[in-house]
Design a protein around this motif. Structure first.
Motif, PDB file in Angstrom:
ATOM      1  N   ASP A  83      46.569  87.133  47.385  1.00 46.49           N
ATOM      2  CA  ASP A  83      47.481  86.237  46.666  1.00 46.49           C
ATOM      3  C   ASP A  83      48.539  85.658  47.610  1.00 46.49           C
ATOM      4  O   ASP A  83      48.823  84.462  47.589  1.00 46.49           O
ATOM      5  CB  ASP A  83      48.201  86.985  45.535  1.00 46.49           C
ATOM      6  N   ILE A  86      47.232  82.932  49.912  1.00 51.02           N
ATOM      7  CA  ILE A  86      47.048  81.639  49.224  1.00 51.02           C
ATOM      8  C   ILE A  86      48.382  80.925  49.091  1.00 51.02           C
ATOM      9  O   ILE A  86      48.516  79.747  49.402  1.00 51.02           O
ATOM     10  CB  ILE A  86      46.399  81.869  47.836  1.00 51.02           C
ATOM     11  N   ILE A 100      41.907  77.025  42.949  1.00 52.63           N
ATOM     12  CA  ILE A 100      41.818  78.455  43.195  1.00 52.63           C
ATOM     13  C   ILE A 100      40.902  79.037  42.134  1.00 52.63           C
ATOM     14  O   ILE A 100      41.143  78.841  40.941  1.00 52.63           O
ATOM     15  CB  ILE A 100      43.202  79.135  43.055  1.00 52.63           C
ATOM     16  N   ASN A 133      39.368  83.666  45.287  1.00 50.50           N
ATOM     17  CA  ASN A 133      40.252  84.817  45.363  1.00 50.50           C
ATOM     18  C   ASN A 133      39.445  85.992  44.816  1.00 50.50           C
ATOM     19  O   ASN A 133      39.353  86.175  43.620  1.00 50.50           O
ATOM     20  CB  ASN A 133      41.498  84.531  44.521  1.00 50.50           C
ATOM     21  N   THR A 199      60.243  96.006  38.298  1.00 47.20           N
ATOM     22  CA  THR A 199      59.868  94.627  37.944  1.00 47.20           C
ATOM     23  C   THR A 199      58.487  94.276  38.485  1.00 47.20           C
ATOM     24  O   THR A 199      57.949  93.220  38.194  1.00 47.20           O
ATOM     25  CB  THR A 199      60.877  93.581  38.475  1.00 47.20           C
ATOM     26  N   TRP A 202      54.050  95.402  36.458  1.00 48.79           N
ATOM     27  CA  TRP A 202      52.992  94.601  35.831  1.00 48.79           C
ATOM     28  C   TRP A 202      51.878  94.269  36.819  1.00 48.79           C
ATOM     29  O   TRP A 202      50.764  93.949  36.421  1.00 48.79           O
ATOM     30  CB  TRP A 202      53.566  93.325  35.220  1.00 48.79           C
ATOM     31  N   LYS A 203      52.193  94.346  38.116  1.00 55.51           N
ATOM     32  CA  LYS A 203      51.162  94.085  39.122  1.00 55.51           C
ATOM     33  C   LYS A 203      50.284  95.308  39.364  1.00 55.51           C
ATOM     34  O   LYS A 203      49.310  95.242  40.094  1.00 55.51           O
ATOM     35  CB  LYS A 203      51.810  93.723  40.475  1.00 55.51           C
TER      36      LYS A 203
ATOM     37  N   GLU B  60      56.385  82.899  37.364  1.00 59.71           N
ATOM     38  CA  GLU B  60      55.993  84.276  37.674  1.00 59.71           C
ATOM     39  C   GLU B  60      56.226  85.180  36.463  1.00 59.71           C
ATOM     40  O   GLU B  60      55.404  86.045  36.138  1.00 59.71           O
ATOM     41  CB  GLU B  60      56.732  84.833  38.902  1.00 59.71           C
ATOM     42  N   HIS B  63      53.560  84.604  33.913  1.00 55.25           N
ATOM     43  CA  HIS B  63      52.328  85.247  34.341  1.00 55.25           C
ATOM     44  C   HIS B  63      52.409  86.766  34.143  1.00 55.25           C
ATOM     45  O   HIS B  63      51.442  87.408  33.712  1.00 55.25           O
ATOM     46  CB  HIS B  63      52.079  84.903  35.804  1.00 55.25           C
ATOM     47  N   ALA B  64      53.578  87.336  34.461  1.00 54.65           N
ATOM     48  CA  ALA B  64      53.754  88.785  34.345  1.00 54.65           C
ATOM     49  C   ALA B  64      53.640  89.217  32.882  1.00 54.65           C
ATOM     50  O   ALA B  64      53.039  90.240  32.576  1.00 54.65           O
ATOM     51  CB  ALA B  64      55.115  89.204  34.913  1.00 54.65           C
ATOM     52  N   ARG B  66      52.086  87.612  30.422  1.00 53.72           N
ATOM     53  CA  ARG B  66      50.759  87.321  29.839  1.00 53.72           C
ATOM     54  C   ARG B  66      50.796  87.218  28.328  1.00 53.72           C
ATOM     55  O   ARG B  66      49.993  87.846  27.624  1.00 53.72           O
ATOM     56  CB  ARG B  66      49.749  88.400  30.222  1.00 53.72           C
ATOM     57  N   LEU B  96      48.566  80.043  42.531  1.00 50.94           N
ATOM     58  CA  LEU B  96      47.796  80.964  41.698  1.00 50.94           C
ATOM     59  C   LEU B  96      48.186  80.856  40.231  1.00 50.94           C
ATOM     60  O   LEU B  96      47.427  81.244  39.360  1.00 50.94           O
ATOM     61  CB  LEU B  96      48.039  82.410  42.149  1.00 50.94           C
ATOM     62  N   TYR B 266      60.624  90.086  32.527  1.00 50.02           N
ATOM     63  CA  TYR B 266      59.526  90.877  33.082  1.00 50.02           C
ATOM     64  C   TYR B 266      59.152  91.957  32.086  1.00 50.02           C
ATOM     65  O   TYR B 266      60.007  92.457  31.357  1.00 50.02           O
ATOM     66  CB  TYR B 266      59.934  91.495  34.416  1.00 50.02           C
TER      67      TYR B 266
END
Lengths: 279, 279
Positions: A83, A86, A100, A133, A199, A202-203, B60, B63-64, B66, B96, B266
């Motif tokens: 990520d 990119i 992407i 990706n 924070t 979530w990843k 971001e 995206h986090a 969702r 992304l 977040y």
């Protein structure tokens, strides 16, 4: 390294080149190396900024010509920085000209087809720059490590991948494949930092820890996949990626070289437009 | 303008608000106005750079989480700057997290379906930010001007568009629609500059001149489409767009306001991750 580093020092030997493929080992590549660093982080960043602007120019020409296609495949262990690469490498590229394609675990509908079906749908069209990706390579990594694929099926998949990429190349697609190579220690640091920062939770997916437990199996799977599918028209490069700045710089340099090989020029002026005055 | 400009001064009256819709006229909006300019071009650019960074942060979070979805629809006459807006406004947004869906003349397969079929396929998923570069609105503009659509069919399409956008909104999609408003004179300058620069001929399509001949018809078609489909949950804004810098600034400001209305935070930290040490 004593000698001046060259991008091709990081090229995975081409499939069929028996002896060289046999002796290829990922452990021969230092994940922490920065062979293409220009000295300081500051200078590297300036260089990357230059590369980013040139990539944008190249992409515009690609788009104007609507003839060639460019495909960048990014693979690497969790946290290897797909990520981030990119984001950094394509920072200056017009979002209109960049596609992407992220590949996650197959959906039931995708899994009901052959493993290249969903991938083919995202192959770049004329004038397009596409980044995978993750990619079809997941299908010779995950099921192998999980023991869901016989050796015969695995070898057949390598074969199908080579054929598929040859089809894309025959249709005018320049292909570059980069393996972002990090150490197990570096992955530990990166996963830990995600855990330590709420924070970033979530990843974080607990399944990442499962894959980490099978680090060696994944490295072996990568080694075999890379040597079975690195070809002249779809080469694999090992990108030392413990340093994010170096990783970005090297991927950008590799991609720029691909673009430069295309000799992209703007389409000729249209005679029919000359001298027209708009009313 | 004597009074302090407000973004909602450029809001197209909501459908059903009879009197206001009837008196709405694009000619009431000065294409060369720069109501949201901060004074100098330099200051505007700095402001836009700030906005761009904030949009990246917002994306971001989107995206986090969702959960929410954001859709920006860009429409405007040829050369009104849809491509340029996308490039400038989203310069800092992670590629992304951004999906651009361009809509060109329908392919035979697309034309064989209802006019919303191909559009629906590109609706943003949870956590996605999508930009429609042209959209389903082309289908109430081009065929109308070319006389291919009866009044009854046109009105039915407006209805279907309202229903479709309500469906998206009901599924958690925040919708913003921007009409990039340029003058016929400004279009002449921009088309001429493409002709005068041979490296830009590839951007030039002779059919653009045909559409230009029907400028007034297109303006009327836009006026009717905007008033028939501006709703509380899918509002249209008129963006004075002769100045590129102002156009970018205003679209970014509108979009930021949409994001801010979502109150994106977040996701909460995962209890299960606390205190974990990676081996």
């Amino acid at each position: 390294m004593a000698k001046q580093p060259h991008l091709d020092d990081f090229l995975v030997p081409f499939y069929g080149n028996g002896k060289k493929s046999e002796t290829f080992a990922l452990t021969d590549y230092d994940t922490a190396a920065k062979p293409f660093s220009t000295g300081t982080k500051q200078a590297d960043r300036e260089r990357l900024a230059e590369f980013a602007v040139r990539l944008d120019e190249m992409q515009e020409r690609l788009h104007a010509q609507r003839c060639e296609r460019v495909l960048l495949v990014l693979q690497g262990m969790d946290t290897s920085g797909k990520d981030g690469t990119i984001r950094a490498v394509f920072h200056e590229v017009d979002p209109l000209g960049l596609r992407i394609a992220p590949f996650k675990a197959p959906t039931p509908d995708e899994a009901a087809h052959d493993f290249l079906w969903r991938v083919h749908a995202h192959a770049p069209a004329a004038g397009e720059l596409t980044v995978f990706n993750r990619s079809h390579y997941e299908d010779v990594l995950v099921p192998r490590v999980l023991g869901q694929l016989s050796h015969g099926d695995l070898v057949r998949r390598y074969h199908h991948i080579r054929q598929f990429e040859e089809l894309l190349a025959d249709s005018g697609t320049a292909i570059l494949k980069c393996f972002l190579h990090i150490s197990k220690d570096e992955q530990r640091r990166r996963l830990q930092s995600r855990i330590d920062d709420p924070t970033k939770h979530w990843k974080f997916d607990v399944s990442d820890l499962e894959a980490r437990k099978q680090w060696d199996e994944y490295q072996a799977a990568y080694r075999d996949a890379l040597t079975a599918t690195s070809t002249e028209r779809a080469p694999w490069y090992v990108v030392p990626a413990d340093s994010k700045t170096h990783r970005n710089l090297m991927v950008a340099a590799l991609l720029l070289r691909v673009f430069e090989g295309l000799n992209l020029a703007y389409p000729p002026a249209k005679e029919s437009l000359k001298g027209i005055t708009i009313a």
